[in-house]
Design a protein around this motif. Structure first.
Motif, PDB file in Angstrom:
ATOM      1  N   LEU A 199     -13.819  -3.014  39.876  1.00 49.14           N
ATOM      2  CA  LEU A 199     -13.524  -3.821  38.695  1.00 49.14           C
ATOM      3  C   LEU A 199     -12.663  -5.014  39.105  1.00 49.14           C
ATOM      4  O   LEU A 199     -11.582  -4.849  39.659  1.00 49.14           O
ATOM      5  N   HIS A 200     -13.155  -6.223  38.819  1.00 49.93           N
ATOM      6  CA  HIS A 200     -12.347  -7.419  39.055  1.00 49.93           C
ATOM      7  C   HIS A 200     -11.343  -7.580  37.920  1.00 49.93           C
ATOM      8  O   HIS A 200     -11.439  -6.921  36.878  1.00 49.93           O
ATOM      9  N   GLU A 201     -10.374  -8.468  38.108  1.00 47.19           N
ATOM     10  CA  GLU A 201      -9.246  -8.575  37.182  1.00 47.19           C
ATOM     11  C   GLU A 201      -9.678  -8.785  35.730  1.00 47.19           C
ATOM     12  O   GLU A 201      -9.036  -8.277  34.812  1.00 47.19           O
ATOM     13  N   ASP A 202     -10.755  -9.521  35.509  1.00 47.51           N
ATOM     14  CA  ASP A 202     -11.190  -9.763  34.128  1.00 47.51           C
ATOM     15  C   ASP A 202     -11.747  -8.508  33.464  1.00 47.51           C
ATOM     16  O   ASP A 202     -11.984  -8.488  32.254  1.00 47.51           O
ATOM     17  N   LYS A 203     -11.937  -7.450  34.244  1.00 47.87           N
ATOM     18  CA  LYS A 203     -12.427  -6.172  33.713  1.00 47.87           C
ATOM     19  C   LYS A 203     -11.324  -5.113  33.651  1.00 47.87           C
ATOM     20  O   LYS A 203     -11.616  -3.933  33.414  1.00 47.87           O
ATOM     21  N   TRP A 204     -10.080  -5.520  33.870  1.00 50.11           N
ATOM     22  CA  TRP A 204      -8.978  -4.562  33.836  1.00 50.11           C
ATOM     23  C   TRP A 204      -8.550  -4.331  32.393  1.00 50.11           C
ATOM     24  O   TRP A 204      -7.464  -4.751  31.960  1.00 50.11           O
ATOM     25  N   THR A 205      -9.414  -3.665  31.640  1.00 52.43           N
ATOM     26  CA  THR A 205      -9.125  -3.328  30.249  1.00 52.43           C
ATOM     27  C   THR A 205      -9.273  -1.822  30.071  1.00 52.43           C
ATOM     28  O   THR A 205      -9.909  -1.141  30.885  1.00 52.43           O
ATOM     29  N   ILE A 206      -8.705  -1.312  29.003  1.00 53.45           N
ATOM     30  CA  ILE A 206      -8.765   0.126  28.745  1.00 53.45           C
ATOM     31  C   ILE A 206     -10.210   0.592  28.611  1.00 53.45           C
ATOM     32  O   ILE A 206     -10.614   1.606  29.200  1.00 53.45           O
ATOM     33  N   ASP A 207     -11.023  -0.153  27.869  1.00 48.30           N
ATOM     34  CA  ASP A 207     -12.411   0.247  27.660  1.00 48.30           C
ATOM     35  C   ASP A 207     -13.225   0.182  28.953  1.00 48.30           C
ATOM     36  O   ASP A 207     -14.036   1.079  29.231  1.00 48.30           O
ATOM     37  N   GLU A 208     -13.036  -0.879  29.729  1.00 47.80           N
ATOM     38  CA  GLU A 208     -13.786  -1.013  30.984  1.00 47.80           C
ATOM     39  C   GLU A 208     -13.431   0.111  31.947  1.00 47.80           C
ATOM     40  O   GLU A 208     -14.303   0.661  32.632  1.00 47.80           O
ATOM     41  N   ILE A 209     -12.145   0.447  32.024  1.00 45.18           N
ATOM     42  CA  ILE A 209     -11.722   1.524  32.924  1.00 45.18           C
ATOM     43  C   ILE A 209     -12.249   2.865  32.438  1.00 45.18           C
ATOM     44  O   ILE A 209     -12.688   3.705  33.231  1.00 45.18           O
ATOM     45  N   ALA A 210     -12.251   3.071  31.119  1.00 46.57           N
ATOM     46  CA  ALA A 210     -12.798   4.315  30.572  1.00 46.57           C
ATOM     47  C   ALA A 210     -14.270   4.456  30.948  1.00 46.57           C
ATOM     48  O   ALA A 210     -14.728   5.538  31.348  1.00 46.57           O
ATOM     49  N   GLN A 211     -15.031   3.364  30.848  1.00 49.51           N
ATOM     50  CA  GLN A 211     -16.442   3.392  31.222  1.00 49.51           C
ATOM     51  C   GLN A 211     -16.617   3.638  32.718  1.00 49.51           C
ATOM     52  O   GLN A 211     -17.514   4.367  33.135  1.00 49.51           O
ATOM     53  N   SER A 212     -15.738   3.031  33.521  1.00 52.14           N
ATOM     54  CA  SER A 212     -15.809   3.209  34.966  1.00 52.14           C
ATOM     55  C   SER A 212     -15.508   4.651  35.355  1.00 52.14           C
ATOM     56  O   SER A 212     -16.170   5.226  36.225  1.00 52.14           O
ATOM     57  N   LEU A 213     -14.528   5.257  34.704  1.00 51.77           N
ATOM     58  CA  LEU A 213     -14.192   6.654  34.975  1.00 51.77           C
ATOM     59  C   LEU A 213     -15.379   7.557  34.661  1.00 51.77           C
ATOM     60  O   LEU A 213     -15.680   8.492  35.407  1.00 51.77           O
ATOM     61  N   GLU A 214     -16.054   7.263  33.558  1.00 50.76           N
ATOM     62  CA  GLU A 214     -17.228   8.056  33.170  1.00 50.76           C
ATOM     63  C   GLU A 214     -18.336   7.901  34.206  1.00 50.76           C
ATOM     64  O   GLU A 214     -18.951   8.882  34.631  1.00 50.76           O
ATOM     65  N   HIS A 215     -18.576   6.670  34.614  1.00 47.97           N
ATOM     66  CA  HIS A 215     -19.624   6.395  35.596  1.00 47.97           C
ATOM     67  C   HIS A 215     -19.315   7.047  36.940  1.00 47.97           C
ATOM     68  O   HIS A 215     -20.207   7.576  37.612  1.00 47.97           O
ATOM     69  N   CYS A 216     -18.043   7.040  37.321  1.00 51.27           N
ATOM     70  CA  CYS A 216     -17.657   7.535  38.642  1.00 51.27           C
ATOM     71  C   CYS A 216     -17.669   9.056  38.741  1.00 51.27           C
ATOM     72  O   CYS A 216     -17.562   9.604  39.843  1.00 51.27           O
ATOM     73  N   LEU A 217     -17.789   9.736  37.601  1.00 55.20           N
ATOM     74  CA  LEU A 217     -17.888  11.199  37.652  1.00 55.20           C
ATOM     75  C   LEU A 217     -19.073  11.633  38.504  1.00 55.20           C
ATOM     76  O   LEU A 217     -19.017  12.637  39.215  1.00 55.20           O
ATOM     77  N   SER A 218     -20.151  10.861  38.450  1.00 57.28           N
ATOM     78  CA  SER A 218     -21.357  11.235  39.177  1.00 57.28           C
ATOM     79  C   SER A 218     -21.232  11.046  40.683  1.00 57.28           C
ATOM     80  O   SER A 218     -22.080  11.504  41.441  1.00 57.28           O
ATOM     81  N   LEU A 219     -20.143  10.379  41.129  1.00 57.57           N
ATOM     82  CA  LEU A 219     -19.963  10.123  42.559  1.00 57.57           C
ATOM     83  C   LEU A 219     -19.385  11.323  43.293  1.00 57.57           C
ATOM     84  O   LEU A 219     -19.380  11.373  44.515  1.00 57.57           O
TER      85      LEU A 219
END
Length: 290
Positions: free
Chosen positions: A245-265
């Motif tokens: 995530l680049h700085e413009d994506k450092w938001t609560i919602d973006e991080i929540a989505q990233s955490l969900e996506h990264c579960l599959s890793l």
């Protein structure tokens, strides 16, 4: 109005944004640009998230009121790329990520050695490099694949008596080199050679220093070398192109989505899914900079 932590915890968590922030738990990756330290990037991330959640921190007690958040695998200030971040209970998983492999792209410069082994340092030696061919360099790389011994740089995050060697060096204190230690290089290839510059792709295990690698390559070529640019393109399962995530994506919602996506890793999905849904006061604890 922004709230203060941790005294009015119930009131803070009544704010939906704050409640969502303090429920986040797991691992994600951010892009660290060239320039700031890894700790500086983490502090910037904390401040953006707390500001978005309407949470203030007060003066000297600031660190004690921070999110439970940390990073795994320090990148030099002059380096860029993947920085893995743990939030909530995800901080306990950072050691697992550190045990995985990392990939780097490095641009080295032949004929010039610096005290830091990279472009930020003072030039301490210069040697001819005109005689070095692409074939010479590719042959030398064979010596640095597999299980090898490596001496860490003096300017590093390694510590002596609780202080980083780099900090001691900057203070002018005498620092002895650490003993050579075993490290693993999974792959090492030459991508470009335009003397004095050469570009390497490296995949390595934990505790490996690309600066030391480039310096050692220069010595093997009867010259010297230092790193001009360094980018971490992968750490554990997180890649630069897909997951950071680049700085413009450092938001609560973006991080929540990233955490969900990264579960599959990760193979340990059940424990991660449990972490994601935890809502507890454990999310608000003291966190020292790494």
């Amino acid at each position: 109005m922004a709230e203060h932590l941790p005294g009015n915890l119930g009131k803070v968590l009544a704010n939906p944004a704050a409640a969502k922030l303090f429920s986040l738990s797991g691992l994600f990756a951010v892009y660290k640009p060239k320039g700031p330290t890894s700790a500086g990037v983490l502090n910037q991330l904390k401040e953006k998230l707390l500001a978005e959640a309407g949470v203030q921190t007060c003066g000297r007690k600031r660190k004690k009121q921070m999110l439970k958040i940390g990073h795994g695998g320090t990148l030099d200030s002059a380096a860029a790329g993947v920085l893995v971040v743990g939030i909530g209970q995800g901080t306990k998983m950072l050691s697992n990520v550190l045990a995985g492999s990392k990939k780097y792209t490095a641009i080295g410069e032949l004929g010039k050695a610096t005290d830091t082994l990279d472009a930020t340092g003072k030039v301490i030696e210069e040697k001819p490099y005109d005689q070095i061919t692409k074939g010479d360099l590719e042959r030398v790389l064979q010596k640095f694949r597999g299980d090898i011994m490596q001496v860490p740089p003096l300017y590093s995050a390694l510590k002596r008596d609780g202080q980083r060697l780099s900090s001691l060096m900057k203070k002018g204190e005498a620092v002895e080199a650490k003993a050579a230690r075993p490290v693993k290089v999974y792959s090492l290839s030459l991508q470009n050679f335009q003397p004095p510059l050469f570009t390497l792709d490296v995949e390595c295990g934990g505790g490996f220093y690309v600066r030391s690698l480039v310096s050692d390559i220069g010595k093997e070529l009867s010259s010297c070398a230092s790193v001009q640019e360094l980018t971490r393109t992968k750490q554990g399962p997180f890649t630069l192109e897909e997951h950071t995530l680049h700085e413009d994506k450092w938001t609560i919602d973006e991080i929540a989505q990233s955490l969900e996506h990264c579960l599959s890793l990760f193979a340990i999905e059940p424990s991660l899914k449990k972490l994601k849904t935890e809502h507890s006061e454990e999310s608000i604890v003291s966190c020292e900079d790494k």
